[in-house]
Design a protein around this motif. Sequence first.
Motif, mmCIF file in Angstrom:
data_model
loop_
_atom_site.group_PDB
_atom_site.id
_atom_site.type_symbol
_atom_site.label_atom_id
_atom_site.label_comp_id
_atom_site.label_asym_id
_atom_site.label_seq_id
_atom_site.Cartn_x
_atom_site.Cartn_y
_atom_site.Cartn_z
ATOM 1 N N THR A 211 0.839 -1.211 0.000
ATOM 2 C CA THR A 211 0.000 0.000 0.000
ATOM 3 C C THR A 211 0.867 1.252 0.000
ATOM 4 O O THR A 211 0.625 2.205 -0.749
ATOM 5 N N LEU A 212 1.901 1.256 0.837
ATOM 6 C CA LEU A 212 2.801 2.415 0.898
ATOM 7 C C LEU A 212 3.547 2.600 -0.418
ATOM 8 O O LEU A 212 3.761 3.732 -0.871
ATOM 9 N N VAL A 213 3.932 1.505 -1.046
ATOM 10 C CA VAL A 213 4.621 1.578 -2.341
ATOM 11 C C VAL A 213 3.697 2.168 -3.400
ATOM 12 O O VAL A 213 4.112 3.008 -4.211
ATOM 13 N N VAL A 214 2.426 1.749 -3.401
ATOM 14 C CA VAL A 214 1.460 2.284 -4.363
ATOM 15 C C VAL A 214 1.267 3.781 -4.157
ATOM 16 O O VAL A 214 1.230 4.560 -5.116
ATOM 17 N N VAL A 215 1.143 4.201 -2.890
ATOM 18 C CA VAL A 215 0.959 5.621 -2.580
ATOM 19 C C VAL A 215 2.116 6.452 -3.139
ATOM 20 O O VAL A 215 1.911 7.527 -3.713
ATOM 21 N N LYS A 216 3.325 5.934 -3.000
ATOM 22 C CA LYS A 216 4.503 6.725 -3.374
ATOM 23 C C LYS A 216 4.823 6.662 -4.864
ATOM 24 O O LYS A 216 5.192 7.660 -5.476
ATOM 25 N N TRP A 217 4.665 5.486 -5.483
ATOM 26 C CA TRP A 217 5.244 5.312 -6.814
ATOM 27 C C TRP A 217 4.247 5.041 -7.946
ATOM 28 O O TRP A 217 4.617 5.161 -9.101
ATOM 29 N N LEU A 218 3.018 4.676 -7.637
ATOM 30 C CA LEU A 218 2.086 4.393 -8.731
ATOM 31 C C LEU A 218 1.142 5.579 -8.897
ATOM 32 O O LEU A 218 0.197 5.751 -8.126
ATOM 33 N N HIS A 219 1.393 6.381 -9.923
ATOM 34 C CA HIS A 219 0.570 7.555 -10.183
ATOM 35 C C HIS A 219 -0.666 7.168 -10.989
ATOM 36 O O HIS A 219 -0.757 6.083 -11.543
ATOM 37 N N GLU A 220 -1.604 8.101 -11.052
ATOM 38 C CA GLU A 220 -2.817 7.886 -11.832
ATOM 39 C C GLU A 220 -2.470 7.753 -13.315
ATOM 40 O O GLU A 220 -1.629 8.487 -13.826
ATOM 41 N N THR A 221 -3.115 6.803 -14.013
ATOM 42 C CA THR A 221 -2.836 6.576 -15.435
ATOM 43 C C THR A 221 -4.057 6.772 -16.322
ATOM 44 O O THR A 221 -3.934 6.651 -17.544
ATOM 45 N N LEU A 222 -5.219 7.062 -15.739
ATOM 46 C CA LEU A 222 -6.432 7.246 -16.542
ATOM 47 C C LEU A 222 -6.844 8.710 -16.509
ATOM 48 O O LEU A 222 -7.309 9.211 -15.475
ATOM 49 N N PRO A 223 -6.699 9.445 -17.620
ATOM 50 C CA PRO A 223 -7.078 10.865 -17.643
ATOM 51 C C PRO A 223 -8.569 11.044 -17.383
ATOM 52 O O PRO A 223 -9.384 10.167 -17.676
ATOM 53 N N ARG A 224 -8.923 12.192 -16.853
ATOM 54 C CA ARG A 224 -10.325 12.460 -16.526
ATOM 55 C C ARG A 224 -11.227 12.366 -17.756
ATOM 56 O O ARG A 224 -12.368 11.900 -17.667
ATOM 57 N N GLU A 225 -10.720 12.795 -18.903
ATOM 58 C CA GLU A 225 -11.576 12.805 -20.087
ATOM 59 C C GLU A 225 -11.892 11.403 -20.587
ATOM 60 O O GLU A 225 -12.787 11.227 -21.415
ATOM 61 N N ARG A 226 -11.184 10.390 -20.117
ATOM 62 C CA ARG A 226 -11.458 9.017 -20.540
ATOM 63 C C ARG A 226 -12.218 8.229 -19.478
ATOM 64 O O ARG A 226 -12.425 7.027 -19.625
ATOM 65 N N ARG A 227 -12.650 8.893 -18.416
ATOM 66 C CA ARG A 227 -13.380 8.200 -17.365
ATOM 67 C C ARG A 227 -14.879 8.171 -17.682
ATOM 68 O O ARG A 227 -15.386 9.012 -18.409
ATOM 69 N N HIS A 228 -15.565 7.204 -17.104
ATOM 70 C CA HIS A 228 -17.006 7.046 -17.295
ATOM 71 C C HIS A 228 -17.720 7.657 -16.106
ATOM 72 O O HIS A 228 -17.409 7.348 -14.951
ATOM 73 N N GLY A 229 -18.702 8.514 -16.361
ATOM 74 C CA GLY A 229 -19.372 9.209 -15.279
ATOM 75 C C GLY A 229 -20.618 8.528 -14.769
ATOM 76 O O GLY A 229 -21.211 8.966 -13.785
ATOM 77 N N GLY A 230 -21.065 7.473 -15.414
ATOM 78 C CA GLY A 230 -22.320 6.832 -15.045
ATOM 79 C C GLY A 230 -22.196 5.953 -13.824
ATOM 80 O O GLY A 230 -21.130 5.761 -13.257
ATOM 81 N N GLY A 231 -23.321 5.371 -13.414
ATOM 82 C CA GLY A 231 -23.351 4.508 -12.244
ATOM 83 C C GLY A 231 -23.367 3.045 -12.629
ATOM 84 O O GLY A 231 -22.787 2.631 -13.637
ATOM 85 N N VAL A 232 -24.124 2.268 -11.823
ATOM 86 C CA VAL A 232 -24.159 0.822 -12.027
ATOM 87 C C VAL A 232 -24.740 0.475 -13.396
ATOM 88 O O VAL A 232 -24.239 -0.420 -14.092
ATOM 89 N N GLY A 233 -25.777 1.198 -13.795
ATOM 90 C CA GLY A 233 -26.407 0.904 -15.087
ATOM 91 C C GLY A 233 -25.444 1.054 -16.242
ATOM 92 O O GLY A 233 -25.395 0.205 -17.141
#
Length: 443
Positions: A211-233
């Motif tokens: 967990t500590l390694v992820v916090v420090k070294w794994l940055h976000e890789t999915l830009p906001r414009e490629r994210r899905h805004g919907g819910g379960v449906g």
Amino acid sequence: MEMRMPDGGQSTRARKGHIPSPPAATGSDTGVDIPAARRAGIVVTLVLGGLTALPPLSMDMYLPALPAVTRALGSSAATAQLTLTACLTGMALGQLVVGPMSDKWGRRRPLLLGMVVYVFATAICALAPTVELLIGFRLLQGLAGAAGIVIARAVVRDLYDGVEMARFFSTLMLISGVAPVIAPVIGGQVLQVTDWRGIFVVLTAVGIALTLVVVKWLHETLPRERRHGGGVGEALGTMRGLLADRVFTGYTLAGGLAFAALFAYIAASPFVVQEIYGASPQTYSLLFGINSIGLITVGQINGRLLVGRVSMDKVLAVGLVVITLAGVALLLMTSGVFGEPGLVAVAAGLFVLMSAMGLAMPNTNALALMRTPHAAGSASALIGTASFLIGAVASPLVGIAGEATAVPMAVVQVVCGVGSLVCFLALCRPWQSQHLAARPAGL
């Protein structure tokens, strides 16, 4: 986006310039710098390898402790086995939840949430006073641990495409493939100095460190414009779209059935090697390690020598054919067609089957994910869930005729091998060039 070339090769240029370059990532979700993430190189590889290795560590480190759990908690052996089933079920179902979450909120937040819950559930397992509570928290442990599996694949899809992606999956196999080899050894050594609860203490420490390694070294890789805004449906709709794509479904089922042949080996080999052929536990551990080395070695040959030079579809076809032929050879040997086979002959057949997984698994993952740039999390979830669920169904069948024959193991492996070939040929139809230019799955 360029998907694949008509000759079956994959473009290494597809990802370049594909993602806009917002502000560099600082560990938050505010920006994504894909080139910087790629340059992290060995660090990202080790982090993602650790995430994919954690679930097999959680399963296999615990195996030597099952008899001790049975005695300590006053349960039956069948009830104690449910602690394994619960963890495996959690890993399968958890991917269906975490995958869409990562497409909506990015990769980091669902991953960190999953890691925190994993640490909590594992710590409770170490303190569980009853087998029922242990089963419940093993289920939660599996659900949370699934985050590492599904998001690691999605991160690879975010960063790479085509040849580069296939090579990266082969590299991940080198790291994660070591986990099943060393996990039972680590578990046995832990039991030398403490009881079965100590195994969960070690897993808790591993979870905290990762967990500590992820916090420090794994940055976000999915830009906001490629994210899905919907819910379960919307998530369910995305998954329906993915499954409606014949080629994606073909690769997913082919990979899941090949993985089930591997599950059959893992479930049956302790009885086949030790009970039927009389090998010692040390000999079994040695053979298990040799087979795993074969898988890792062939995976590296795939990533370093074959990918980029030979069509991934062709390499995958060879892997599936070899798995099937190795299963047929094992069936003929174990059913007595060639007389009474010795351990060496059966071990050789298992070695060939295991090694061929190094051609099948990374290429089915890469080829399926190449069709899903818009929903890598959901696609990764479906791939992982299919593999775990098919494997969970296949594994109990290897003991259907008792512990005195290896024929059921070989039958399951042949059926899975033939099934994977049928799915690959009937659904993926690699000889047709038109599916290579098809639009991404789910669109």
